[in-house]
Design a protein around this motif. Structure first.
Motif, PDB file in Angstrom:
ATOM      1  N   GLY A 158     -19.366 -23.603 -10.464  1.00 37.09           N
ATOM      2  CA  GLY A 158     -18.960 -24.244  -9.212  1.00 37.09           C
ATOM      3  C   GLY A 158     -17.843 -25.240  -9.416  1.00 37.09           C
ATOM      4  N   GLU A 159     -17.928 -26.026 -10.467  1.00 37.08           N
ATOM      5  CA  GLU A 159     -16.879 -27.001 -10.784  1.00 37.08           C
ATOM      6  C   GLU A 159     -15.554 -26.291 -11.057  1.00 37.08           C
ATOM      7  OE1 GLU A 159     -15.143 -30.793 -11.597  1.00 37.08           O
ATOM      8  OE2 GLU A 159     -16.927 -30.170 -10.500  1.00 37.08           O
ATOM      9  N   ALA A 160     -15.617 -25.177 -11.766  1.00 38.23           N
ATOM     10  CA  ALA A 160     -14.395 -24.413 -12.055  1.00 38.23           C
ATOM     11  C   ALA A 160     -13.767 -23.909 -10.761  1.00 38.23           C
ATOM     12  CB  ALA A 160     -14.712 -23.250 -12.991  1.00 38.23           C
ATOM     13  N   VAL A 161     -14.575 -23.378  -9.860  1.00 41.48           N
ATOM     14  CA  VAL A 161     -14.053 -22.875  -8.580  1.00 41.48           C
ATOM     15  C   VAL A 161     -13.418 -24.016  -7.791  1.00 41.48           C
ATOM     16  CG1 VAL A 161     -14.718 -21.877  -6.349  1.00 41.48           C
ATOM     17  CG2 VAL A 161     -15.597 -20.890  -8.480  1.00 41.48           C
ATOM     18  N   ARG A 162     -14.057 -25.175  -7.753  1.00 45.97           N
ATOM     19  CA  ARG A 162     -13.508 -26.325  -7.033  1.00 45.97           C
ATOM     20  C   ARG A 162     -12.177 -26.783  -7.636  1.00 45.97           C
ATOM     21  NH1 ARG A 162     -18.885 -27.295  -6.632  1.00 45.97           N
ATOM     22  NH2 ARG A 162     -19.070 -28.469  -8.559  1.00 45.97           N
ATOM     23  N   ARG A 163     -12.092 -26.797  -8.959  1.00 48.03           N
ATOM     24  CA  ARG A 163     -10.902 -27.365  -9.615  1.00 48.03           C
ATOM     25  C   ARG A 163      -9.723 -26.405  -9.722  1.00 48.03           C
ATOM     26  NH1 ARG A 163     -12.803 -31.081 -14.636  1.00 48.03           N
ATOM     27  NH2 ARG A 163     -10.553 -31.118 -14.945  1.00 48.03           N
ATOM     28  N   ILE A 164      -9.984 -25.124  -9.988  1.00 55.60           N
ATOM     29  CA  ILE A 164      -8.856 -24.212 -10.212  1.00 55.60           C
ATOM     30  C   ILE A 164      -8.813 -23.044  -9.236  1.00 55.60           C
ATOM     31  CG2 ILE A 164      -8.662 -24.869 -12.640  1.00 55.60           C
ATOM     32  CD1 ILE A 164      -9.961 -22.169 -13.364  1.00 55.60           C
ATOM     33  N   GLY A 165      -9.810 -22.918  -8.374  1.00 58.53           N
ATOM     34  CA  GLY A 165      -9.824 -21.857  -7.372  1.00 58.53           C
ATOM     35  C   GLY A 165     -10.557 -20.618  -7.842  1.00 58.53           C
ATOM     36  N   ALA A 166     -11.202 -19.950  -6.896  1.00 62.18           N
ATOM     37  CA  ALA A 166     -12.036 -18.786  -7.203  1.00 62.18           C
ATOM     38  C   ALA A 166     -11.251 -17.642  -7.830  1.00 62.18           C
ATOM     39  CB  ALA A 166     -12.740 -18.303  -5.932  1.00 62.18           C
ATOM     40  N   SER A 167      -9.972 -17.505  -7.488  1.00 62.78           N
ATOM     41  CA  SER A 167      -9.188 -16.381  -8.023  1.00 62.78           C
ATOM     42  C   SER A 167      -8.920 -16.510  -9.518  1.00 62.78           C
ATOM     43  CB  SER A 167      -7.867 -16.251  -7.274  1.00 62.78           C
ATOM     44  OG  SER A 167      -7.056 -17.390  -7.500  1.00 62.78           O
ATOM     45  N   ARG A 168      -9.153 -17.692 -10.091  1.00 60.93           N
ATOM     46  CA  ARG A 168      -8.925 -17.890 -11.528  1.00 60.93           C
ATOM     47  C   ARG A 168     -10.237 -18.019 -12.308  1.00 60.93           C
ATOM     48  NH1 ARG A 168      -4.871 -22.699 -11.876  1.00 60.93           N
ATOM     49  NH2 ARG A 168      -4.955 -22.205 -14.098  1.00 60.93           N
ATOM     50  N   VAL A 169     -11.356 -17.761 -11.650  1.00 68.63           N
ATOM     51  CA  VAL A 169     -12.672 -17.799 -12.286  1.00 68.63           C
ATOM     52  C   VAL A 169     -13.227 -16.378 -12.254  1.00 68.63           C
ATOM     53  CG1 VAL A 169     -14.993 -18.791 -12.238  1.00 68.63           C
ATOM     54  CG2 VAL A 169     -13.023 -20.190 -11.538  1.00 68.63           C
ATOM     55  N   LEU A 170     -13.337 -15.769 -13.425  1.00 70.47           N
ATOM     56  CA  LEU A 170     -13.769 -14.383 -13.540  1.00 70.47           C
ATOM     57  C   LEU A 170     -15.218 -14.321 -13.999  1.00 70.47           C
ATOM     58  CD1 LEU A 170     -10.641 -13.117 -15.485  1.00 70.47           C
ATOM     59  CD2 LEU A 170     -10.980 -13.188 -13.015  1.00 70.47           C
ATOM     60  N   PHE A 171     -15.977 -13.421 -13.403  1.00 67.95           N
ATOM     61  CA  PHE A 171     -17.354 -13.255 -13.841  1.00 67.95           C
ATOM     62  C   PHE A 171     -17.367 -12.652 -15.237  1.00 67.95           C
ATOM     63  CE2 PHE A 171     -21.148 -10.649 -14.398  1.00 67.95           C
ATOM     64  CZ  PHE A 171     -22.107 -11.642 -14.277  1.00 67.95           C
ATOM     65  N   GLY A 172     -18.100 -13.265 -16.133  1.00 66.99           N
ATOM     66  CA  GLY A 172     -18.276 -12.752 -17.482  1.00 66.99           C
ATOM     67  C   GLY A 172     -19.700 -13.002 -17.920  1.00 66.99           C
ATOM     68  N   THR A 173     -20.213 -12.148 -18.777  1.00 68.55           N
ATOM     69  CA  THR A 173     -21.591 -12.309 -19.226  1.00 68.55           C
ATOM     70  C   THR A 173     -21.760 -11.741 -20.629  1.00 68.55           C
ATOM     71  OG1 THR A 173     -23.907 -11.803 -18.755  1.00 68.55           O
ATOM     72  CG2 THR A 173     -22.294 -10.130 -18.141  1.00 68.55           C
ATOM     73  N   ASP A 174     -22.672 -12.316 -21.358  1.00 70.73           N
ATOM     74  CA  ASP A 174     -23.103 -11.750 -22.631  1.00 70.73           C
ATOM     75  C   ASP A 174     -24.542 -11.259 -22.490  1.00 70.73           C
ATOM     76  OD1 ASP A 174     -20.747 -12.119 -23.951  1.00 70.73           O
ATOM     77  OD2 ASP A 174     -21.324 -13.968 -24.933  1.00 70.73           O
ATOM     78  N   TRP A 175     -24.955 -11.007 -21.249  1.00 68.03           N
ATOM     79  CA  TRP A 175     -26.285 -10.494 -20.993  1.00 68.03           C
ATOM     80  C   TRP A 175     -26.421  -9.132 -21.640  1.00 68.03           C
ATOM     81  CZ3 TRP A 175     -28.365  -6.158 -18.887  1.00 68.03           C
ATOM     82  CH2 TRP A 175     -29.709  -6.214 -18.560  1.00 68.03           C
ATOM     83  N   PRO A 176     -27.533  -8.759 -22.218  1.00 71.54           N
ATOM     84  CA  PRO A 176     -28.813  -9.461 -22.215  1.00 71.54           C
ATOM     85  C   PRO A 176     -28.969 -10.451 -23.368  1.00 71.54           C
ATOM     86  CG  PRO A 176     -29.106  -7.314 -23.195  1.00 71.54           C
ATOM     87  CD  PRO A 176     -27.656  -7.421 -22.801  1.00 71.54           C
ATOM     88  N   PHE A 177     -27.918 -10.624 -24.185  1.00 75.95           N
ATOM     89  CA  PHE A 177     -28.003 -11.552 -25.307  1.00 75.95           C
ATOM     90  C   PHE A 177     -28.383 -12.941 -24.824  1.00 75.95           C
ATOM     91  CE2 PHE A 177     -25.856 -14.461 -28.366  1.00 75.95           C
ATOM     92  CZ  PHE A 177     -26.674 -14.185 -29.439  1.00 75.95           C
ATOM     93  N   VAL A 178     -27.804 -13.366 -23.739  1.00 80.27           N
ATOM     94  CA  VAL A 178     -28.137 -14.640 -23.111  1.00 80.27           C
ATOM     95  C   VAL A 178     -27.939 -14.443 -21.625  1.00 80.27           C
ATOM     96  CG1 VAL A 178     -25.856 -15.698 -23.144  1.00 80.27           C
ATOM     97  CG2 VAL A 178     -27.856 -17.144 -23.256  1.00 80.27           C
ATOM     98  N   GLY A 179     -28.644 -15.223 -20.831  1.00 80.21           N
ATOM     99  CA  GLY A 179     -28.376 -15.196 -19.417  1.00 80.21           C
ATOM    100  C   GLY A 179     -29.554 -14.913 -18.517  1.00 80.21           C
ATOM    101  N   GLN A 180     -30.649 -14.430 -19.070  1.00 75.49           N
ATOM    102  CA  GLN A 180     -31.779 -14.147 -18.210  1.00 75.49           C
ATOM    103  C   GLN A 180     -32.370 -15.438 -17.627  1.00 75.49           C
ATOM    104  OE1 GLN A 180     -34.467 -11.734 -20.455  1.00 75.49           O
ATOM    105  NE2 GLN A 180     -33.054 -10.036 -20.587  1.00 75.49           N
ATOM    106  N   ASN A 181     -32.064 -16.564 -18.253  1.00 74.38           N
ATOM    107  CA  ASN A 181     -32.587 -17.829 -17.776  1.00 74.38           C
ATOM    108  C   ASN A 181     -31.604 -18.535 -16.843  1.00 74.38           C
ATOM    109  OD1 ASN A 181     -30.750 -18.246 -19.824  1.00 74.38           O
ATOM    110  ND2 ASN A 181     -31.670 -20.180 -20.472  1.00 74.38           N
ATOM    111  N   LEU A 182     -30.422 -17.933 -16.582  1.00 72.07           N
ATOM    112  CA  LEU A 182     -29.428 -18.558 -15.727  1.00 72.07           C
ATOM    113  C   LEU A 182     -29.415 -17.875 -14.371  1.00 72.07           C
ATOM    114  CD1 LEU A 182     -26.461 -18.833 -18.246  1.00 72.07           C
ATOM    115  CD2 LEU A 182     -28.182 -20.545 -17.714  1.00 72.07           C
ATOM    116  N   ALA A 183     -29.299 -18.656 -13.346  1.00 67.87           N
ATOM    117  CA  ALA A 183     -29.228 -18.090 -12.000  1.00 67.87           C
ATOM    118  C   ALA A 183     -28.009 -18.634 -11.303  1.00 67.87           C
ATOM    119  CB  ALA A 183     -30.484 -18.469 -11.212  1.00 67.87           C
ATOM    120  N   LEU A 184     -27.271 -17.760 -10.634  1.00 70.41           N
ATOM    121  CA  LEU A 184     -26.153 -18.176  -9.802  1.00 70.41           C
ATOM    122  C   LEU A 184     -26.600 -18.011  -8.366  1.00 70.41           C
ATOM    123  CD1 LEU A 184     -23.132 -16.477 -11.576  1.00 70.41           C
ATOM    124  CD2 LEU A 184     -23.791 -18.878 -11.627  1.00 70.41           C
ATOM    125  N   GLY A 185     -26.490 -19.055  -7.612  1.00 68.97           N
ATOM    126  CA  GLY A 185     -26.942 -18.936  -6.234  1.00 68.97           C
ATOM    127  C   GLY A 185     -26.307 -19.969  -5.356  1.00 68.97           C
TER     128      GLY A 185
END
Length: 185
Positions: A158-185
């Motif tokens: 959210g901070e990244a989107v506020r500071r540099i704009g959504a068009s410069r924030v790309l979804f990336g994941t290392d799931w399933p290595f990490v990330g099952q405990n993170l939620a975006l909402g």
């Protein structure tokens, strides 16, 4: 594990290739990974290009090479010529088991690239890992930088989107290595 790939226009042997497999059901442009091959021989690289392989990622900490590496400068020149983005693995994890020189993960050391190669879009993988605010500061200084969201909590995304704009924030994941405990909402 998710990864981004860039389709090469020539069979380069200086970087790795992602060999795509079948697409995920319902997602024609999202493919499973058949294999990753590190710096193949030229004949193998030609075969991968013919099959549609795509990838360019610079991982300075793993390679143990910094921003003055001639190999990296050659890759940047090729990226410029091909008009393709460069994924720069950022973040300094002090682990010499996996990284030849962890200090080369510090994003600020690559500022000369961001200036010299303003026509290349750089994607700062992992948003500089443990120091995402430094990645955002660099993005505010250089309009040719984007970040990916892997390893970052929702608040930092959210901070990244506020500071540099959504068009410069790309979804990336290392799931399933990490990330099952993170939620975006």
């Amino acid at each position: 594990i998710g990864t981004l790939g860039i389709k090469p226009s020539y069979p380069a042997t200086g970087y790795g290739y992602i060999r795509p497999a079948d697409p995920f059901e319902g997602f024609d442009d999202v493919r499973k990974v058949a294999a990753f091959v590190e710096k193949p021989k030229e004949d193998v690289a030609k075969d991968y290009v013919a099959q549609g392989a795509r990838a360019l990622k610079i991982h300075a900490a793993a390679d143990g090479e910094g921003p003055t590496s001639q190999r990296y400068l050659d890759l940047l020149d090729a990226a410029r010529e091909l008009k393709i983005p460069v994924i720069l693995h950022t973040g300094c994890i002090q682990n010499r088991l996996f990284y030849k020189d962890p200090s080369w993960g510090r994003v600020e050391q690559f500022a000369p690239w961001f200036e010299a190669y303003r026509d290349i879009t750089f994607i700062l993988a992992h948003m500089n890992f443990h120091e995402p605010l430094r990645a955002l500061e660099m993005c505010e200084l250089h309009s040719n930088l984007c970040v990916d969201t892997s390893w970052q909590p929702a608040e930092m995304v959210g901070e990244a989107v506020r500071r540099i704009g959504a068009s410069r924030v790309l979804f990336g994941t290392d799931w399933p290595f990490v990330g099952q405990n993170l939620a975006l909402g």
